[in-house]
Design a protein around this motif. Structure first.
Motif, mmCIF file in Angstrom:
data_model
loop_
_atom_site.group_PDB
_atom_site.id
_atom_site.type_symbol
_atom_site.label_atom_id
_atom_site.label_comp_id
_atom_site.label_asym_id
_atom_site.label_seq_id
_atom_site.Cartn_x
_atom_site.Cartn_y
_atom_site.Cartn_z
ATOM 1 N N GLN A 181 0.813 -1.232 0.000
ATOM 2 C CA GLN A 181 0.000 0.000 0.000
ATOM 3 C C GLN A 181 0.836 1.266 0.000
ATOM 4 O O GLN A 181 0.405 2.301 -0.504
ATOM 5 C CB GLN A 181 -0.881 0.032 1.241
ATOM 6 N N TYR A 182 2.011 1.220 0.629
ATOM 7 C CA TYR A 182 2.756 2.464 0.833
ATOM 8 C C TYR A 182 4.096 2.523 0.104
ATOM 9 O O TYR A 182 4.638 3.607 -0.077
ATOM 10 C CB TYR A 182 2.975 2.686 2.337
ATOM 11 N N GLY A 186 2.161 -1.929 -8.344
ATOM 12 C CA GLY A 186 1.829 -3.114 -9.137
ATOM 13 C C GLY A 186 0.673 -3.937 -8.623
ATOM 14 O O GLY A 186 0.136 -4.765 -9.351
ATOM 15 N N THR A 187 0.265 -3.730 -7.344
ATOM 16 C CA THR A 187 -0.860 -4.520 -6.836
ATOM 17 C C THR A 187 -2.159 -3.735 -7.038
ATOM 18 O O THR A 187 -2.138 -2.561 -7.416
ATOM 19 C CB THR A 187 -0.673 -4.853 -5.342
ATOM 20 N N SER A 188 -3.267 -4.379 -6.740
ATOM 21 C CA SER A 188 -4.580 -3.767 -6.948
ATOM 22 C C SER A 188 -4.700 -2.443 -6.183
ATOM 23 O O SER A 188 -4.349 -2.369 -5.011
ATOM 24 C CB SER A 188 -5.651 -4.750 -6.459
ATOM 25 N N GLY A 189 -5.165 -1.418 -6.856
ATOM 26 C CA GLY A 189 -5.345 -0.121 -6.218
ATOM 27 C C GLY A 189 -4.084 0.709 -6.137
ATOM 28 O O GLY A 189 -4.109 1.832 -5.632
ATOM 29 N N ARG A 190 -2.981 0.201 -6.632
ATOM 30 C CA ARG A 190 -1.705 0.912 -6.583
ATOM 31 C C ARG A 190 -1.285 1.302 -8.002
ATOM 32 O O ARG A 190 -1.739 0.698 -8.974
ATOM 33 C CB ARG A 190 -0.613 0.013 -5.959
ATOM 34 N N PRO A 191 -0.403 2.287 -8.116
ATOM 35 C CA PRO A 191 0.079 2.621 -9.458
ATOM 36 C C PRO A 191 0.698 1.401 -10.153
ATOM 37 O O PRO A 191 1.290 0.543 -9.492
ATOM 38 C CB PRO A 191 1.154 3.684 -9.181
ATOM 39 N N ALA A 192 0.508 1.355 -11.450
ATOM 40 C CA ALA A 192 1.062 0.230 -12.213
ATOM 41 C C ALA A 192 2.591 0.301 -12.214
ATOM 42 O O ALA A 192 3.167 1.383 -12.088
ATOM 43 C CB ALA A 192 0.533 0.289 -13.637
#
Lengths: 285, 390
Positions: A181-182, A186-192
């Motif tokens: 998260q921080y 690359g994970t869901s909800g995060r910048p690619a």
């Protein structure tokens, strides 16, 4: 006519960036402190087979770092950055393909997600064309939680290739949730991620004394696996749930979709030449 | 042009100020001066921009984390295991894992692992025949390279659930400590622990949701006990306070620890009893505690070269500012161009820096000025802390 075609091919060869690229491969191991990952982690036959896909089969490096440390530490991502930069410089690599296994995928995601952390990182990010992430532990694993339960002063349980380490603590599910998260992309909800991070998913473990396939990459005791399965989903490679392996980037394929005989890849097997995995990767390169 | 510039600055300031506030997004007012860390920190200024492809994910704000537990842990001595311990098991076919615990400062001798053949189980003082479907030895676990010095037994369906007595008949070292992990996969009883975010500013209350659930219905009269495990592994009891649907606690006083990315954990044991049924569940979540070492003071005028800004730096260290650069498309709508990062090693005081933009990416882009910078983030890389995100 022949002359015209050969002339055209000559021009393509001169001006196509693909044909001019000097491609290289780096093999990045998972959790553990490696000093001879070629033999101890990957095995020579796997590396030699995969690198046949390169125009120059000598353009590869096998990383040896201390991935028992947290991914951001000098001994982990710092060591990886030094070895990758050295490989890029020595071999004049312009297009770098990374093959990671397990926690190695997290260490490389750290570099891609934190480009200013270290002045060695940008040169690597700029050269990488794709990451082939074999069974990456992108969302952690409940087994890491089971291993590290109790105070860190009193850790009693072990892990792949050694006793519980900082890397294992990092791969606990709620810890990876925080890092994803921080600090990681690359994970869901995060910048690619800025590169193609494509995963190979191990979906099952076959372990039977009468089945020779069970012995590829090492034999698991069936009873031990049945108990570790208490912490995992029905879709797992014996260490990681499929959800974790597919948690970052994109899924390239789930083992049975492409392996010979539709065999699953256990966590040990996804770094060995089992069921044509080496050939599948070679053809992609 | 001047007017346009000031509009851009205003809209930038507004877009930053108007960001949805949550604790991890706050910029704390009171900054703290802490010593520079001992480990190797990059000192070179580094700028890096990555073009954002059309349709690429930009990311959302922090997401909720939920932990579901269907297991519990006990710690007992070798002597207690030889005498027999009580185990309340709520789910048939539960797995019981026994692990010799490593003592501080020593490696565990192999001979402390328990032979599963020496584990007996009783119900109302009567030994249960065919009590186990599986017995896993230390050697069998070794084939999977996990759980060394551990053994396990899985209760049979026939053994059922309820209060059991577990005894080890081999003589164990009386003071050796053992962890007993009872995993009840598929149990109707689960502990659900969830937290809205995993990044908290030091000195503020931490809130979370917690329930012990039976068949999707929260149980009442549940006793919860909690402790914090610090990054260095010390445990501190915490007092949970109930506030409507949430539980709240203050971080217990403890010595400042240089954790460098390692996390705190809140561990909660939930216990419930109804007649002869006793249920216990252990769960946890990890979080970071942020020391506010710097904050964004002022934003300058954005240009194609970058965004100048000033930081209030209370603690010497390396700081990264980053954000997404937007430009106008032909229809006059803002679209993302690139994510730009700049990191500097800074001494304490007010410091002027720039988030530098990549000129090549800007030139390649079809989006034009005036530019905006959104999703501004400040990180303390020296202490691995997310100071503000908007």
């Amino acid at each position: 006519m022949i002359k015209i075609i050969s002339g055209a091919l000559c021009c393509i060869a001169l001006y196509s960036p693909i044909l001019l690229a000097n491609q290289g491969i780096a093999f990045i191991h998972g959790t553990g402190h490696q000093t001879d990952a070629y033999n101890d982690y990957w095995s020579g036959p796997f590396i030699n087979s995969v690198t046949q896909g390169l125009a120059n089969s000598g353009n590869y490096t096998v990383i040896n770092c201390d991935f028992e440390q947290y991914m951001w530490n000098e001994g982990a991502a710092g060591c990886l950055a030094t070895q990758l930069n050295s490989f890029i410089t020595t071999k004049n690599i312009s297009q770098l393909t990374l093959i990671t296994h397990s926690n190695g995928g997290n260490v490389i995601r750290w570099i891609f997600s934190n480009p200013t952390w270290d002045s060695r990182y940008p040169a690597i990010i700029n050269r990488v064309d794709k990451v082939i992430a074999l069974a990456p532990s992108s969302l952690g694993t409940p087994l890491a939680d089971a291993v590290t339960q109790g105070s860190s002063f009193e850790q009693a349980l072990g892990w792949l290739l050694g006793y519980a380490s900082d890397a294992v603590r990092q791969q606990q599910v709620s810890w990876m949730s925080y890092y994803n998260q921080y600090w990681l992309n690359g994970t869901s909800g995060r910048p690619a991620l800025s590169t193609n991070f494509k995963s190979v998913i191990g979906s099952d473990v076959e372990s039977a004394v009468w089945d020779s396939d069970s012995y590829c990459g090492g034999y698991f005791n069936q009873v031990a696996l049945e108990t570790t399965q208490n912490w995992l989903d029905s879709c797992s490679d014996g260490f990681l749930n499929c959800t974790s392996q597919s948690g970052a980037g994109s899924v390239w394929f789930i083992d049975k979709q492409q392996t010979s005989g539709g065999e699953p890849l256990s966590h040990q097997q996804s770094r060995r030449n089992c069921f044509n995995l080496d050939i599948i990767i070679r053809n992609d390169i | 042009m001047k007017q346009l510039k000031s509009i851009v600055i205003l809209s930038l300031a507004l877009s930053i100020i108007a960001g949805q506030a949550s604790a991890d997004q706050s910029s704390p007012n009171e900054l703290v001066s802490v010593a520079a860390p001992n480990y190797r920190i990059e000192h070179q200024t580094v700028h890096f921009s990555q073009a954002i492809a059309k349709g690429s994910r930009l990311g959302k704000s922090a997401q909720k984390y939920t932990n579901i537990s269907d297991e519990f842990w006990l710690e007992v001595s070798g002597q207690a295991l030889n005498n027999g311990i009580n185990l309340h098991v709520s789910q048939p076919q539960a797995l019981i894992r026994l692990t010799a615990k490593r003592q501080p400062g020593s490696w565990l001798p192999d001979n402390h692992a328990i032979n599963p053949a020496a584990i007996k189980i009783f119900k109302r003082n009567k030994a249960i025949n065919n009590a186990f479907t599986h017995k896993v030895t230390k050697e069998q676990y070794a084939t999977a390279n996990i759980f060394p010095n551990s053994s396990a037994v899985q209760l049979s369906k026939n053994a059922g659930s309820g209060l059991f007595q577990l005894q080890v008949t081999d003589s164990l070292s009386p003071h050796q400590r053992y962890l007993i992990n009872v995993k009840e996969k598929g149990s109707r009883y689960i502990q659900r622990l969830s937290v809205a975010k995993q990044n908290f500013v030091k000195g503020r209350k931490i809130s979370f949701n917690l329930a012990l659930i039976s068949d999707d219905i929260p149980l009442t009269d549940v006793r919860h006990q909690a402790f914090i495990k610090t990054p260095l592994g010390e445990n501190h009891e915490v007092i949970l306070e109930r506030k409507k649907e949430k539980f709240v606690f203050d971080m217990p006083h403890h010595e400042q620890q240089d954790s460098y990315g390692a996390l705190y954990e809140l561990h909660v044991t939930s216990q419930w009893q109804d007649g002869g049924t006793q249920v216990r569940r252990d769960g946890k979540f990890a979080f970071s505690l942020v020391t506010p070492t710097a904050s964004i003071a002022n934003l300058g005028s954005i240009t194609a070269a970058g965004l100048p800004l000033s930081l209030n730096v209370a603690s010497e260290g390396r700081y990264e500012v980053s954000g997404v650069v937007y430009g106008l498309n032909k229809k006059g709508r803002y679209r993302p161009i690139m994510r730009s990062h700049s990191a500097y090693f800074l001494t304490s005081g007010q410091q002027s820096i720039v988030i530098a933009f990549d000129q090549e990416i800007l030139n390649r882009s079809s989006f034009k000025a005036p530019y905006q910078l959104r999703r501004l983030s400040l990180k303390d890389q020296s202490r691995m802390a997310v100071l503000s995100t908007r």
